[in-house]
Design a protein around this motif. Structure first.
Motif, PDB file in Angstrom:
ATOM      1  N   TYR A  52      -7.403   4.575  -0.177  1.00 19.65           N
ATOM      2  CA  TYR A  52      -7.412   4.059   0.735  1.00 19.65           C
ATOM      3  C   TYR A  52      -6.390   3.159   0.702  1.00 19.65           C
ATOM      4  CZ  TYR A  52     -12.143   4.197   1.910  1.00 19.65           C
ATOM      5  OH  TYR A  52     -13.066   4.424   1.751  1.00 19.65           O
ATOM      6  N   SER A  53      -5.538   3.044   0.057  1.00 19.28           N
ATOM      7  CA  SER A  53      -3.652   2.092   0.204  1.00 19.28           C
ATOM      8  C   SER A  53      -3.136   3.255   0.588  1.00 19.28           C
ATOM      9  CB  SER A  53      -3.526   2.090  -0.963  1.00 19.28           C
ATOM     10  OG  SER A  53      -3.248   2.863  -2.091  1.00 19.28           O
ATOM     11  N   SER A  54      -2.764   4.219   0.414  1.00 16.07           N
ATOM     12  CA  SER A  54      -2.054   5.909   0.190  1.00 16.07           C
ATOM     13  C   SER A  54      -2.523   6.306   1.940  1.00 16.07           C
ATOM     14  CB  SER A  54      -2.344   7.100  -0.921  1.00 16.07           C
ATOM     15  OG  SER A  54      -2.160   6.600  -1.731  1.00 16.07           O
ATOM     16  N   THR A  55      -4.351   5.886   2.334  1.00 19.51           N
ATOM     17  CA  THR A  55      -4.019   6.597   3.283  1.00 19.51           C
ATOM     18  C   THR A  55      -3.426   5.352   4.183  1.00 19.51           C
ATOM     19  OG1 THR A  55      -6.391   7.286   2.703  1.00 19.51           O
ATOM     20  CG2 THR A  55      -6.055   7.233   4.766  1.00 19.51           C
ATOM     21  N   PHE A  56      -3.615   4.647   4.610  1.00 19.36           N
ATOM     22  CA  PHE A  56      -3.130   3.608   5.282  1.00 19.36           C
ATOM     23  C   PHE A  56      -2.106   3.194   5.369  1.00 19.36           C
ATOM     24  CE2 PHE A  56      -7.855   3.577   6.243  1.00 19.36           C
ATOM     25  CZ  PHE A  56      -8.224   3.929   7.001  1.00 19.36           C
ATOM     26  N   ILE A  57      -1.497   3.113   4.593  1.00 19.34           N
ATOM     27  CA  ILE A  57       0.010   2.620   4.827  1.00 19.34           C
ATOM     28  C   ILE A  57       1.030   3.385   4.830  1.00 19.34           C
ATOM     29  CG2 ILE A  57       1.692   1.984   3.055  1.00 19.34           C
ATOM     30  CD1 ILE A  57       0.226   0.551   1.330  1.00 19.34           C
ATOM     31  N   GLY A  58       1.528   3.663   5.925  1.00 21.06           N
ATOM     32  CA  GLY A  58       2.641   4.897   7.084  1.00 21.06           C
ATOM     33  C   GLY A  58       2.056   4.675   8.438  1.00 21.06           C
ATOM     34  N   LYS A  59       1.700   6.211   8.736  1.00 15.05           N
ATOM     35  CA  LYS A  59       1.351   6.126  10.365  1.00 15.05           C
ATOM     36  C   LYS A  59       0.132   5.256  10.863  1.00 15.05           C
ATOM     37  CE  LYS A  59       4.502   9.459  11.137  1.00 15.05           C
ATOM     38  NZ  LYS A  59       5.764   9.056  12.017  1.00 15.05           N
ATOM     39  N   LEU A  60      -0.683   5.056   9.848  1.00 17.80           N
ATOM     40  CA  LEU A  60      -1.862   4.106  10.266  1.00 17.80           C
ATOM     41  C   LEU A  60      -1.857   2.918   9.877  1.00 17.80           C
ATOM     42  CD1 LEU A  60      -4.899   6.532   9.284  1.00 17.80           C
ATOM     43  CD2 LEU A  60      -3.575   6.774  10.751  1.00 17.80           C
ATOM     44  N   GLU A  61      -0.876   2.369   9.744  1.00 18.26           N
ATOM     45  CA  GLU A  61      -0.908   0.842  10.370  1.00 18.26           C
ATOM     46  C   GLU A  61      -0.396   0.529  11.295  1.00 18.26           C
ATOM     47  OE1 GLU A  61       3.606  -0.285   8.333  1.00 18.26           O
ATOM     48  OE2 GLU A  61       2.151   0.086   6.878  1.00 18.26           O
ATOM     49  N   THR A 420       2.564   5.041  -3.211  1.00 15.86           N
ATOM     50  CA  THR A 420       2.211   6.209  -1.493  1.00 15.86           C
ATOM     51  C   THR A 420       3.365   7.375  -2.102  1.00 15.86           C
ATOM     52  OG1 THR A 420       1.689   4.511  -0.448  1.00 15.86           O
ATOM     53  CG2 THR A 420       2.383   6.145   0.409  1.00 15.86           C
ATOM     54  N   LEU A 421       4.147   6.623  -2.141  1.00 13.22           N
ATOM     55  CA  LEU A 421       5.398   7.580  -2.512  1.00 13.22           C
ATOM     56  C   LEU A 421       4.676   8.777  -3.507  1.00 13.22           C
ATOM     57  CD1 LEU A 421       8.499   6.099  -2.292  1.00 13.22           C
ATOM     58  CD2 LEU A 421       7.055   7.299  -0.048  1.00 13.22           C
TER      59      LEU A 421
END
Length: 788
Positions: A52-61, A420-421
């Motif tokens: 979930y952290s990898s999914t939402f951190i970035g473009k979905l913030e 995330t990276l």
């Protein structure tokens, strides 16, 4: 303690023990299903730590709301259902190669049913292998397509490159999995009251990683019995926490199993939602292990474990996290640890760290295994393979690869310092392997299962569409860490392809410069030199003919051994070759020449053990061949008429049942801690008892005698007596110390590959004598330059 599908004991890798036969069926699969939890599913079951952290951190913030959370869970649910459950559990697990799975299993199946292999002279070594589960198809559906692929060498080369690229990505997993798993597990310390700084957290993760790789040479068998209990406790924990969060925070999350929420998710997020799929696909990382580790268990046991344990536990956990996040949007960066109820935080943190280590250990050992398979197929430089257990077959350790993996893992962990990276890189590697597996599986459906090509096309298009969407999303994150697996796989693939290319060129040189049998026949039985007592084992890659290096001996040495055996060690496209089918024996030149050929066959997962029994098995195999040849005149008659390289190759029978020679064993050495085969004694002549590599190997002196058989033919008796006397005189191992160079007329690229790339790999890899466990005290090397 594992079984194979035939109720026979099976010797396997991580956490595996030799187990005897049982009289029950269903309970056996239940036992295997429990054991598979610790070996197969360690990586897959730890994915909730970072999805979930990898999914939402970035473009979905900018889209962190309840609808987006529900849509993300729906995507995860259907991804788990379509790829691991439908593709792997119901389809791919049926495509085993005599019980083995993985990328190389699919490739070996294809090479046996069509002429796709680029491995030189494979047919001679493949003869009469009972391990071939399927016979070659002559009336295969889609045969025009098959003939088209067989006809074009570039297409077969492209297929090999695809397989090597997939293997390189799996090796990349061996670098990325420990980094993301350990870093994600220790990140829980940042949500406690006494938060660790990023530097302290990174130092702790590096200490754990160094310890993990440093302990590899001890093997995992001492702690392997803990793997399954750790993962079982972990699965119970995440299931309970997920169920608690569903009830406690938002029971409406159950409705999100509907695909309608996926449509709403993309309607709201648009392009940003598509890019976020690079995080969603992390929920299925580790799925490939279900197929790759098939040989350690049964297909039914892996299906039971996933369908009734792994799948429901993961679904409930992801559902529970989504329910928690829908009411606590600020907790997305540490969604897993924030969702744990306070009283059980520390126990769950400890078990999460242990589960991450278990998952990392499984991937590291799998990396050792796949590199060994690459080497067996002639696609990787020779490396030292260390057996870490006396009793567990297949548990290996490769020192060079271990330290390379450790350095790369530490570089990535310190360089990124962010799950995330690393997740961007990890997701791209895993999805690429799945994409390649789908392609190979479509070919298996057509050529091996002989199904309609339209059915294979439907399978390919359906799963390629799903995986292609995820792969395209992962590729968009190449600048944000996704470049790592591409660079790693490119480096490893170049090493593999350069080694394979150089090896093939060297083999083709040998093939086109074989010694003429007419020239040998013209020299007479003495070969124009003095034949002294003893056996000379001349090692060559040629399965037919006499290598060019032999002419150097005949023309430059005044004497040579009375008995000559040209030994060719070949890897065949099956997982394992039974000991009874290991040797193929043939004759070169007429009987008075005392020249034989031996092809020693190994499967791509076989391990060449230094148990000191090779010489004695070889002598008894040749003796068996001599008597079988005398009893079946058609073998010698077909050869005596024309010695043009055609061999009457006969598969030898079990050594224990041999009646050709009487064997007297004299034990002269004490037992040691070395690895011993469960079916054979460690027999070797005293003169080669000392081996620089393994000084404590148990050796025995063996004396051969002719049986009392008045009816034995005189010529057969003389030949057997010469063989026995030669063995008593001593055995010498003769190998070529070759230097490979490109011709002056070659292109610049070829000179670069051969003179620099291939030469560098040959100089820095293990020598062939070490790889073949040849005793140094008996080794003779002859230099020779190959201009390819």
């Amino acid at each position: 303690m594992f079984f194979n599908g035939n109720d026979e004991f099976l010797q396997v890798g991580i956490g595996q023990c030799v187990y005897n036969k049982f009289s029950f069926g269903s309970s056996r699969n239940l036992i295997l299903a429990c054991q598979s939890l610790g070996v197969v599913y360690g990586d897959l079951s730890t994915s909730p730590l970072y999805v979930y952290s990898s999914t939402f951190i970035g473009k979905l913030e900018n889209h962190q709301n309840e609808e987006a959370i529900f849509g993300a869970f729906s995507l995860i649910f259907w991804t788990l259902t379509l790829i691991p459950l439908l593709k792997y559990v119901f389809i791919l697990l049926s495509a085993d190669d005599n019980g083995e799975g993985g990328t190389f299993a699919l490739y070996s199946l294809l090479c046996r049913h069509a002429k796709f292999s680029l491995l030189p002279n494979q047919q001679a070594a493949d003869e009469e292998l009972s391990a071939y589960k399927y016979g070659p198809s002559t009336q295969a559906i889609g045969s025009p397509f098959k003939r088209f692929l067989e006809k074009h060498k570039r297409l077969r080369t492209a297929l090999l490159v695809v397989v090597l690229f997939g293997a390189s990505m799996v090796i990349g997993d061996g670098v990325l999995t420990p980094a993301i798993s350990v870093l994600s597990s220790v990140s829980g310390l940042q949500v406690t009251e006494k938060k660790l700084t990023n530097g302290e957290l990174l130092l702790l993760a590096c200490v754990i990683l160094v310890g993990l790789f440093a302990l590899q040479h001890f093997g995992t068998h001492r702690v392997a019995f803990m793997f399954a209990p750790i993962v079982i406790i972990w699965l119970v924990s995440i299931f309970s926490i997920g169920l608690y969060n569903i009830i406690r925070w938002n029971p409406k999350i159950v409705c999100a199993v509907s695909p309608y929420y996926i449509i709403k998710f993309f309607r709201e997020t648009g392009k940003d939602g598509w890019i976020s799929l690079g995080g969603v696909l992390l929920s299925i990382t580790g799925t490939e292990a279900m197929f790759a580790d098939l040989g350690h268990f049964t297909a039914l046991s892996i299906r039971l474990a996933f369908a009734f344990v792994i799948y429901p536990c993961l679904v409930v956990q992801y559902m529970g996290q989504a329910a928690f996040l829908s009411r606590n949007l600020h907790s997305i960066p540490n969604s897993f640890y924030d969702s744990i109820p306070g009283p059980v935080f520390w126990p769950v943190f400890v078990i999460a760290t242990l589960a991450a280590i278990v998952g990392s250990q499984a991937v590291i050992t799998a990396t050792f295994s796949i590199i060994k398979q690459c080497h067996a197929l002639g696609c990787f430089p020779r490396v030292k393979v260390v057996h870490t257990s006396k009793h567990i077959y297949g548990q290996i350790y490769i020192p060079e690869i271990n330290w390379i993996l450790m350095i790369l893992t530490l570089v990535i962990t310190i360089g990124f310092q962010n799950t995330t990276l690393i997740g961007n890189a990890y997701g791209l590697a895993c999805m690429t392997v799945m994409f390649i597996t789908t392609f190979l599986m479509a070919l298996v459906i057509t050529f091996v299962w002989q199904k309609n090509i339209l059915l294979a096309a439907m399978f390919l298009l359906f799963f390629w569409f799903i995986e292609g969407v995820y792969l395209s999303a992962a590729l968009t994150k190449v600048p944000q860490g996704g470049w790592v697996p591409l660079v790693l796989s490119f480096i490893f693939m170049m090493v593999m392809y350069i080694w394979h290319y150089g090896t093939r060129k060297k083999y083709n040189f040998d093939l086109h410069n074989k010694v003429s049998l007419k020239w040998l026949l013209g020299l007479g039985p003495s070969l124009g030199i003095v034949r002294v007592p003893g056996i000379g084992l001349v090692y060559s890659e040629l399965a037919t003919g006499v290598p060019a290096i032999f002419s150097h001996f005949v023309t430059n040495l005044p004497a040579f051994h009375k008995v000559l055996v040209f030994v060719c060690v070949k890897s065949v496209p099956v997982p394992y070759v039974s000991p009874e089918e290991r040797f193929l024996i043939g004759r070169i030149c007429p009987r008075p020449y005392r020249m034989y050929r031996c092809i020693v066959r190994y499967g791509y997962k076989d391990i060449q053990r230094d148990d000191g029994d090779f010489e004695n098995q070889l002598i008894q195999s040749i003796a068996e061949f001599i008597q079988m040849e005398a009893g079946e005149p058609q073998f010698c008659s077909s050869e005596s008429s024309s010695y043009d390289g055609r061999m009457a190759v006969i598969s030898t029978r079990s050594i224990q049942s041999s009646s050709s020679l009487v064997v007297t064993e004299i034990d002269d050495c004490s037992a040691s801690n070395s690895i011993q085969s469960s079916k054979s004694l460690t027999l070797q002549s005293l003169r080669s008892a000392y081996d620089d590599e393994n000084p404590q190997v148990r050796r025995c002196h063996v004396r051969f005698q002719l049986p009392k058989s008045p009816g034995m033919d005189i010529s057969v008796r003389e030949e057997l007596m010469d063989l026995i006397q030669a063995k008593e005189a001593g055995v010498a191992y003769i190998m070529g110390h070759s230097y490979v160079k490109a011709r002056r007329t070659s292109s610049f690229l070829k000179k670069l590959v051969i003179d620099m790339g291939y030469s560098f790999l040959r100089k820095n890899c293990r020598g062939p004598a070490v790889a073949l466990n040849i005793p140094h005290i008996n080794l003779i090397e002859v230099g020779m330059i190959y201009y390819v």
